[in-house]
Scaffold this motif. Structure first.
Motif, short mmCIF file in Angstrom:
data_model
loop_
_atom_site.label_atom_id
_atom_site.label_comp_id
_atom_site.label_asym_id
_atom_site.label_seq_id
_atom_site.Cartn_x
_atom_site.Cartn_y
_atom_site.Cartn_z
N PRO A 209 8.40 -2.61 -15.45
CA PRO A 209 7.01 -2.64 -15.00
C PRO A 209 6.80 -1.79 -13.75
O PRO A 209 7.70 -1.62 -12.93
N LEU A 210 5.59 -1.27 -13.61
CA LEU A 210 5.17 -0.54 -12.42
C LEU A 210 3.93 -1.21 -11.86
O LEU A 210 2.94 -1.40 -12.58
N ALA A 211 3.97 -1.59 -10.59
CA ALA A 211 2.81 -2.19 -9.93
C ALA A 211 2.02 -1.10 -9.22
O ALA A 211 2.60 -0.22 -8.57
N ILE A 212 0.70 -1.17 -9.34
CA ILE A 212 -0.18 -0.16 -8.74
C ILE A 212 -1.18 -0.87 -7.84
O ILE A 212 -1.92 -1.75 -8.30
N GLY A 213 -1.18 -0.51 -6.55
CA GLY A 213 -2.07 -1.20 -5.63
C GLY A 213 -2.54 -0.31 -4.50
O GLY A 213 -2.09 0.83 -4.35
N ASP A 214 -3.46 -0.85 -3.70
CA ASP A 214 -4.02 -0.10 -2.56
C ASP A 214 -3.66 -0.73 -1.23
O ASP A 214 -4.01 -0.18 -0.18
N MET A 228 10.18 -4.72 -8.23
CA MET A 228 9.52 -3.73 -9.09
C MET A 228 9.20 -2.46 -8.31
O MET A 228 8.93 -2.51 -7.12
N ASP A 229 9.21 -1.31 -9.01
CA ASP A 229 8.69 -0.09 -8.43
C ASP A 229 7.18 -0.21 -8.27
O ASP A 229 6.51 -0.96 -9.01
N SER A 230 6.64 0.52 -7.30
CA SER A 230 5.20 0.44 -7.07
C SER A 230 4.63 1.80 -6.69
O SER A 230 5.33 2.67 -6.16
N LEU A 231 3.35 1.95 -6.99
CA LEU A 231 2.58 3.15 -6.64
C LEU A 231 1.44 2.74 -5.72
O LEU A 231 0.63 1.87 -6.09
N LEU A 232 1.39 3.31 -4.53
CA LEU A 232 0.26 3.11 -3.63
C LEU A 232 -0.78 4.19 -3.89
O LEU A 232 -0.45 5.39 -3.86
N VAL A 233 -2.02 3.78 -4.16
CA VAL A 233 -3.11 4.74 -4.29
C VAL A 233 -3.99 4.63 -3.05
O VAL A 233 -4.21 3.53 -2.53
N ALA A 246 4.90 1.88 7.74
CA ALA A 246 5.25 0.73 6.91
C ALA A 246 6.70 0.28 7.12
O ALA A 246 7.61 1.11 7.09
N PRO A 247 6.92 -1.03 7.30
CA PRO A 247 8.29 -1.54 7.35
C PRO A 247 8.91 -1.51 5.95
O PRO A 247 8.20 -1.32 4.94
N ALA A 248 10.20 -1.71 5.88
CA ALA A 248 10.93 -1.54 4.62
C ALA A 248 10.35 -2.37 3.48
O ALA A 248 10.30 -1.92 2.33
N GLU A 249 9.91 -3.60 3.78
CA GLU A 249 9.43 -4.49 2.72
C GLU A 249 8.05 -4.11 2.21
O GLU A 249 7.55 -4.73 1.26
N ARG A 250 7.43 -3.07 2.79
CA ARG A 250 6.10 -2.64 2.36
C ARG A 250 6.08 -1.17 1.94
O ARG A 250 5.03 -0.53 1.96
N ARG A 251 7.21 -0.65 1.54
CA ARG A 251 7.30 0.76 1.19
C ARG A 251 7.29 0.95 -0.32
O ARG A 251 8.15 0.43 -1.02
N PRO A 252 6.31 1.69 -0.83
CA PRO A 252 6.25 1.94 -2.28
C PRO A 252 7.26 2.98 -2.71
O PRO A 252 7.81 3.73 -1.90
N ALA A 253 7.49 3.04 -4.03
CA ALA A 253 8.34 4.10 -4.57
C ALA A 253 7.56 5.40 -4.70
O ALA A 253 8.14 6.49 -4.64
N PHE A 254 6.21 5.27 -4.86
CA PHE A 254 5.37 6.45 -5.09
C PHE A 254 4.06 6.29 -4.31
O PHE A 254 3.63 5.18 -4.02
N VAL A 255 3.42 7.43 -4.03
CA VAL A 255 2.10 7.42 -3.44
C VAL A 255 1.27 8.53 -4.07
O VAL A 255 1.80 9.59 -4.43
N ALA A 256 -0.03 8.28 -4.24
CA ALA A 256 -0.93 9.27 -4.82
C ALA A 256 -2.33 9.06 -4.27
O ALA A 256 -2.67 7.96 -3.81
N ALA A 257 -3.13 10.10 -4.33
CA ALA A 257 -4.51 9.99 -3.85
C ALA A 257 -5.30 9.00 -4.69
O ALA A 257 -6.14 8.25 -4.16
N ASP A 258 -5.05 8.96 -5.99
CA ASP A 258 -5.77 8.07 -6.89
C ASP A 258 -4.93 7.87 -8.15
O ASP A 258 -3.76 8.26 -8.19
N ARG A 268 6.94 14.41 -7.87
CA ARG A 268 5.82 14.90 -7.07
C ARG A 268 4.96 13.77 -6.52
O ARG A 268 3.94 14.00 -5.87
N ALA A 269 5.40 12.54 -6.76
CA ALA A 269 4.73 11.38 -6.18
C ALA A 269 5.71 10.50 -5.42
O ALA A 269 5.28 9.59 -4.70
#
Length: 332
Positions: A209-214, A228-233, A246-258, A268-269
């Motif tokens: 699973p991949l979690a996606i949040g803001d 789980m891996d996560s994407l910050l938008v 961000a401290p270690a416990e709040r670091r996503p695997a990926f980041v994107a504008a949207d 690339r993310a």
């Protein structure tokens, strides 16, 4: 298999506020992203801390915005909180509800009796966001907790994203009781607790699973806690400056504008990045210098490599006009 970030995952778990919509307005590209994932065979789930709507209502809201959803795909902190209370008290027990009618309905459906007065001797207080929550019900909750009721919070989000800017969330309402009672809730149910994520993965039979949040403090921290891996938008609450610090416990695997970032190549993310097109970062002891031009998100991914290794965001400087503009836009 299509070669992009989302193609490596069998379930996409979307947060809602700040990711798919802002209050009642869909975020551009959200519907297209969900439909593309479905077409490619990726399962969908929606996990929200907002306790003001029931799962069926959330699905109806999403569908009305053009984002396909079924009630079975929606997990809310209201439903999770009511189910948790029901596991620990006798059927039919009185529960004082602080929140919207949706939360009262979940409590009722869990076999419990919603009440709104401490005089009804509630065994628990369940507090969730509701736009009509005011002094009277907060006072009853304070009295009930002092009398021994267990205090459950659906979530502790300080704010809710909106098109006009952040608004007070359930965490701000909890702060009222926290001040009055001089204590914390006994149980917090929603994100960053991992239960919504693990329940979604279990229901879908997902292995990747991949979690996606803001929000770093709820969505991303919850995903990290769930393994789980996560994407910050960057369409909601947390911004570039927050990610850099961000401290270690709040670091996503990926980041994107949207959400379009789901369909970029994973490298690339990914965050942090060792190198990106157009930008360079030079570290000079406890300081770093950003130079070049290009996609601001790429600059962010590159800079996370130094800030997560000890450089304070305030100690980043610019060596080009574009770098100066990017740092300024981030409040640095």
């Amino acid at each position: 298999m299509t070669d992009h970030l989302a193609s490596s995952y069998d379930l996409a778990i979307f947060d809602l506020d700040g990711v798919v919509f802002l209050i009642d307005k869909p975020i551009p590209g959200a519907a297209e992203a969900v439909e593309r994932l479905r077409a490619e065979g990726t399962s969908i789930a929606y996990a929200t801390n907002n306790a003001s709507r029931r799962a069926a209502d959330v699905a109806t809201l999403l569908t009305g915005m053009g984002v396909s959803a079924t009630p079975a795909e929606v997990l809310t902190s209201a439903g999770a909180a009511a189910a948790l209370v029901a596991e620990h008290v006798e059927p039919g027990s009185p529960v004082l509800v602080v929140g919207a009618e949706a939360l009262r309905g979940e409590v009722r459906d869990a076999g419990l009796t919603p009440v709104d007065s401490a005089d009804d001797a509630p065994v628990a207080v369940v507090q969730g966001y509701g736009p009509e929550v005011g002094w009277k019900i907060l006072s009853e909750a304070a009295l009930a907790v002092r009398a021994g009721a267990t205090w459950y919070a659906t979530n502790t989000d300080r704010t809710l994203p909106s098109p006009r800017g952040p608004l007070p969330g359930n965490g701000s309402l909890i702060a009222v009781l926290r001040t009055a009672l001089d204590r914390e809730p006994d149980v917090v149910v929603g994100k960053p607790q991992p239960a919504l994520f693990t329940t979604a993965a279990s229901a879908a039979g997902a292995e990747r699973p991949l979690a996606i949040g803001d929000r770093l403090d709820t969505d991303i921290q919850g995903a990290v806690g769930a393994g789980m891996d996560s994407l910050l938008v960057l369409t909601g609450v947390s911004g570039p400056k927050d990610l850099l610090a961000a401290p270690a416990e709040r670091r996503p695997a990926f980041v994107a504008a949207d959400l379009s970032g789901l369909f970029r190549p994973a490298d690339r993310a990914a965050v942090p990045a060792a190198e990106v097109d157009g930008w360079t970062v030079t570290r000079e002891g406890d300081r770093a210098v950003l130079d070049g031009s290009g996609d601001p998100v790429d600059a962010l991914r590159l800079l996370c490599g130094v800030t997560w290794d000890g450089v304070a965001p305030a100690d980043i400087s610019a060596a080009s006009a574009d770098a100066t503009e990017v740092l300024k836009s981030w409040g640095l």
